[in-house]
Scaffold this motif. Structure first.
Motif, PDB file in Angstrom:
ATOM      1  N   LYS A 203       8.533   6.968   7.274  1.00  0.00           N
ATOM      2  CA  LYS A 203       9.591   7.978   7.433  1.00  0.00           C
ATOM      3  C   LYS A 203      10.972   7.331   7.355  1.00  0.00           C
ATOM      4  CE  LYS A 203      11.121  11.646  10.592  1.00  0.00           C
ATOM      5  NZ  LYS A 203      12.489  11.147  10.850  1.00  0.00           N
ATOM      6  N   ALA A 204      11.168   6.220   8.066  1.00  0.00           N
ATOM      7  CA  ALA A 204      12.469   5.555   8.069  1.00  0.00           C
ATOM      8  C   ALA A 204      12.836   5.012   6.688  1.00  0.00           C
ATOM      9  CB  ALA A 204      12.467   4.414   9.092  1.00  0.00           C
ATOM     10  N   SER A 205      11.831   4.589   5.931  1.00  0.00           N
ATOM     11  CA  SER A 205      12.102   4.032   4.599  1.00  0.00           C
ATOM     12  C   SER A 205      12.668   5.078   3.645  1.00  0.00           C
ATOM     13  CB  SER A 205      10.816   3.439   4.007  1.00  0.00           C
ATOM     14  OG  SER A 205       9.880   4.454   3.684  1.00  0.00           O
ATOM     15  N   LEU A 206      12.448   6.359   3.959  1.00  0.00           N
ATOM     16  CA  LEU A 206      12.984   7.450   3.133  1.00  0.00           C
ATOM     17  C   LEU A 206      14.339   7.935   3.636  1.00  0.00           C
ATOM     18  CD1 LEU A 206       9.681   9.527   2.799  1.00  0.00           C
ATOM     19  CD2 LEU A 206      10.656   7.961   1.109  1.00  0.00           C
ATOM     20  N   GLU A 207      14.775   7.402   4.791  1.00  0.00           N
ATOM     21  CA  GLU A 207      15.993   7.914   5.413  1.00  0.00           C
ATOM     22  C   GLU A 207      17.131   6.892   5.497  1.00  0.00           C
ATOM     23  OE1 GLU A 207      13.676  10.956   8.508  1.00  0.00           O
ATOM     24  OE2 GLU A 207      14.654   9.149   9.254  1.00  0.00           O
ATOM     25  N   CYS A 208      16.800   5.610   5.602  1.00  0.00           N
ATOM     26  CA  CYS A 208      17.850   4.625   5.863  1.00  0.00           C
ATOM     27  C   CYS A 208      17.523   3.284   5.226  1.00  0.00           C
ATOM     28  CB  CYS A 208      18.044   4.450   7.374  1.00  0.00           C
ATOM     29  SG  CYS A 208      16.586   3.787   8.227  1.00  0.00           S
ATOM     30  N   LYS A 209      18.475   2.339   5.338  1.00  0.00           N
ATOM     31  CA  LYS A 209      18.307   1.007   4.774  1.00  0.00           C
ATOM     32  C   LYS A 209      18.114  -0.059   5.849  1.00  0.00           C
ATOM     33  CE  LYS A 209      20.926   1.963   0.540  1.00  0.00           C
ATOM     34  NZ  LYS A 209      19.748   1.816  -0.346  1.00  0.00           N
ATOM     35  N   ASN A 210      18.103   0.348   7.100  1.00  0.00           N
ATOM     36  CA  ASN A 210      17.831  -0.593   8.198  1.00  0.00           C
ATOM     37  C   ASN A 210      16.554  -0.157   8.913  1.00  0.00           C
ATOM     38  OD1 ASN A 210      19.078   1.735   9.184  1.00  0.00           O
ATOM     39  ND2 ASN A 210      19.954   0.667  10.948  1.00  0.00           N
ATOM     40  N   VAL A 211      15.465  -0.235   8.186  1.00  0.00           N
ATOM     41  CA  VAL A 211      14.189   0.335   8.618  1.00  0.00           C
ATOM     42  C   VAL A 211      13.642  -0.329   9.882  1.00  0.00           C
ATOM     43  CG1 VAL A 211      11.800   0.753   7.944  1.00  0.00           C
ATOM     44  CG2 VAL A 211      13.634   1.029   6.272  1.00  0.00           C
TER      45      VAL A 211
ATOM     46  N   PRO B 137       0.690   8.737  -3.268  1.00  0.00           N
ATOM     47  CA  PRO B 137       1.289   9.830  -4.039  1.00  0.00           C
ATOM     48  C   PRO B 137       2.292  10.602  -3.180  1.00  0.00           C
ATOM     49  CG  PRO B 137      -1.112   9.823  -4.217  1.00  0.00           C
ATOM     50  CD  PRO B 137      -0.762   8.888  -3.105  1.00  0.00           C
ATOM     51  N   VAL B 138       3.243  11.260  -3.831  1.00  0.00           N
ATOM     52  CA  VAL B 138       4.282  12.003  -3.104  1.00  0.00           C
ATOM     53  C   VAL B 138       3.662  13.095  -2.234  1.00  0.00           C
ATOM     54  CG1 VAL B 138       6.275  13.528  -3.377  1.00  0.00           C
ATOM     55  CG2 VAL B 138       6.050  11.515  -4.831  1.00  0.00           C
ATOM     56  N   GLY B 139       2.614  13.752  -2.728  1.00  0.00           N
ATOM     57  CA  GLY B 139       1.960  14.801  -1.952  1.00  0.00           C
ATOM     58  C   GLY B 139       1.373  14.274  -0.661  1.00  0.00           C
ATOM     59  N   THR B 140       0.833  13.058  -0.693  1.00  0.00           N
ATOM     60  CA  THR B 140       0.275  12.445   0.509  1.00  0.00           C
ATOM     61  C   THR B 140       1.377  12.125   1.510  1.00  0.00           C
ATOM     62  OG1 THR B 140      -1.585  11.479  -0.701  1.00  0.00           O
ATOM     63  CG2 THR B 140      -1.016  10.463   1.401  1.00  0.00           C
ATOM     64  N   ILE B 141       2.513  11.624   1.009  1.00  0.00           N
ATOM     65  CA  ILE B 141       3.643  11.325   1.883  1.00  0.00           C
ATOM     66  C   ILE B 141       4.144  12.586   2.570  1.00  0.00           C
ATOM     67  CG2 ILE B 141       6.047  10.530   1.915  1.00  0.00           C
ATOM     68  CD1 ILE B 141       5.325   8.618  -0.356  1.00  0.00           C
ATOM     69  N   ALA B 142       4.234  13.667   1.804  1.00  0.00           N
ATOM     70  CA  ALA B 142       4.683  14.943   2.386  1.00  0.00           C
ATOM     71  C   ALA B 142       3.716  15.412   3.462  1.00  0.00           C
ATOM     72  CB  ALA B 142       4.807  15.990   1.283  1.00  0.00           C
ATOM     73  N   ARG B 143       2.424  15.223   3.242  1.00  0.00           N
ATOM     74  CA  ARG B 143       1.433  15.651   4.236  1.00  0.00           C
ATOM     75  C   ARG B 143       1.487  14.789   5.487  1.00  0.00           C
ATOM     76  NH1 ARG B 143      -3.985  14.034   4.834  1.00  0.00           N
ATOM     77  NH2 ARG B 143      -3.951  13.008   2.801  1.00  0.00           N
ATOM     78  N   LEU B 144       1.661  13.481   5.324  1.00  0.00           N
ATOM     79  CA  LEU B 144       1.699  12.572   6.465  1.00  0.00           C
ATOM     80  C   LEU B 144       2.909  12.839   7.360  1.00  0.00           C
ATOM     81  CD1 LEU B 144       0.686   9.228   4.723  1.00  0.00           C
ATOM     82  CD2 LEU B 144      -0.633  10.438   6.461  1.00  0.00           C
ATOM     83  N   LEU B 145       4.043  13.137   6.737  1.00  0.00           N
ATOM     84  CA  LEU B 145       5.272  13.340   7.505  1.00  0.00           C
ATOM     85  C   LEU B 145       5.459  14.790   7.932  1.00  0.00           C
ATOM     86  CD1 LEU B 145       7.733  11.028   5.533  1.00  0.00           C
ATOM     87  CD2 LEU B 145       6.302  10.490   7.509  1.00  0.00           C
TER      88      LEU B 145
ATOM     89  N   TYR C 290       0.822  -1.211   0.000  1.00  0.00           N
ATOM     90  CA  TYR C 290       0.000   0.000   0.000  1.00  0.00           C
ATOM     91  C   TYR C 290       0.861   1.269   0.000  1.00  0.00           C
ATOM     92  CZ  TYR C 290      -2.428   3.669   2.739  1.00  0.00           C
ATOM     93  OH  TYR C 290      -2.900   4.852   3.238  1.00  0.00           O
ATOM     94  N   LEU C 291       2.024   1.219   0.673  1.00  0.00           N
ATOM     95  CA  LEU C 291       2.901   2.386   0.707  1.00  0.00           C
ATOM     96  C   LEU C 291       3.326   2.812  -0.695  1.00  0.00           C
ATOM     97  CD1 LEU C 291       5.292   1.730   3.750  1.00  0.00           C
ATOM     98  CD2 LEU C 291       3.234   3.147   3.663  1.00  0.00           C
ATOM     99  N   LEU C 292       3.475   1.831  -1.594  1.00  0.00           N
ATOM    100  CA  LEU C 292       3.898   2.144  -2.959  1.00  0.00           C
ATOM    101  C   LEU C 292       2.820   2.886  -3.742  1.00  0.00           C
ATOM    102  CD1 LEU C 292       5.716  -1.179  -3.973  1.00  0.00           C
ATOM    103  CD2 LEU C 292       6.737   0.955  -3.154  1.00  0.00           C
ATOM    104  N   SER C 293       1.568   2.798  -3.285  1.00  0.00           N
ATOM    105  CA  SER C 293       0.474   3.458  -3.997  1.00  0.00           C
ATOM    106  C   SER C 293       0.274   4.904  -3.541  1.00  0.00           C
ATOM    107  CB  SER C 293      -0.828   2.675  -3.803  1.00  0.00           C
ATOM    108  OG  SER C 293      -1.358   2.870  -2.499  1.00  0.00           O
TER     109      SER C 293
END
Length: 235
Positions: free
Chosen positions: A211-219, A39-47, A34-37
């Motif tokens: 949030k962690a998935s956008l920052e690091c590889k050890n989520v 939109p970038v705007g939604t991700i920006a709003r959530l974080l 579901y995270l892949l679906s």
């Protein structure tokens, strides 16, 4: 939906202080898909202000931009609150049920040949505004007369399967062979350093994972290890 919690089983290497992998059911595997679906705007709003990089700045600047500068057939809301194309009531969504229920689509009332998600959009076929509101049906919608087989289980992946989630969010079906292979790959010398931990997974954990998935590889380590009490050494 806000109180929905699922269990995630972690295999922790206490010596290396990291999560090797996690075992999860369909619900959490669906959540990752579901995270892949989103939109970038939604991700920006959530974080909101917690975004790394400049995407949050772009979001805030568009939020403060006057509608005067927008095209007549566009509005800021379509950018600030974009619509995710998938919904399912069986997974802990980051978006509320209301956001999905309030979704509308529009047809041209004259030629019925095009569809839009904004009633300001002009039909390219007849140059009239597309103002005829029609129901929006998703893959998880259950219509009267639709068989269970046709609808499926809902979500994205099949149930009755245990899924393995790696620390870097690689997702695959769980198997005994793959588990043994991974222990060798991680060079685990002493299995006594490994510990199984069960943690809750809900909306709060979902936002942290996003949030962690956008920052690091050890989520998984980043999200869950800090909340796990260190194993006490035996005297």
């Amino acid at each position: 939906m806000a109180d929905t919690k699922f269990q995630l089983k972690l295999l922790v290497d206490n010596e290396a202080k990291k999560v090797l992998f996690a075992e999860a059911g369909k619900e959490i595997a669906d959540f990752l898909c579901y995270l892949l679906s989103l939109p970038v705007g939604t991700i920006a709003r959530l974080l909101e202000k917690n975004m790394v990089g400049c995407l949050g700045n772009l979001y805030e600047s568009i939020k403060g931009l006057s509608e005067t500068y927008m095209q007549p057939n566009q509005n800021k809301n379509s950018l600030l609150n974009p619509k995710s194309p998938i919904s399912s009531t069986e997974i802990p969504l980051l978006l509320s049920d209301h956001e999905f229920e309030s979704r509308k689509v529009y047809l041209c009332d004259y030629c019925n040949s095009n569809v839009a998600d904004n009633p300001k959009i002009v039909c390219p076929s007849c140059n009239r505004k597309m103002t005829r509101e029609v129901p929006y049906i998703t893959a998880s919608s259950k219509s009267v007369g639709t068989s269970t087989a046709a609808v499926g289980e809902g979500g994205f992946v099949r149930g009755v399967v245990t899924y393995m989630i790696m620390d870097n969010l690689v997702l695959k079906p769980m198997s005994t062979i793959s588990s043994i292979t991974l222990l060798n790959k991680f060079n685990v010398k002493d299995v006594r350093t490994l510990e199984e931990k069960v943690v809750d997974f809900g909306i709060e954990e979902g936002v942290k994972l996003l949030k962690a998935s956008l920052e690091c590889k050890n989520v998984l380590t980043s999200v869950f290890l800090s909340s796990i009490e260190p194993q006490k050494s035996s005297s």
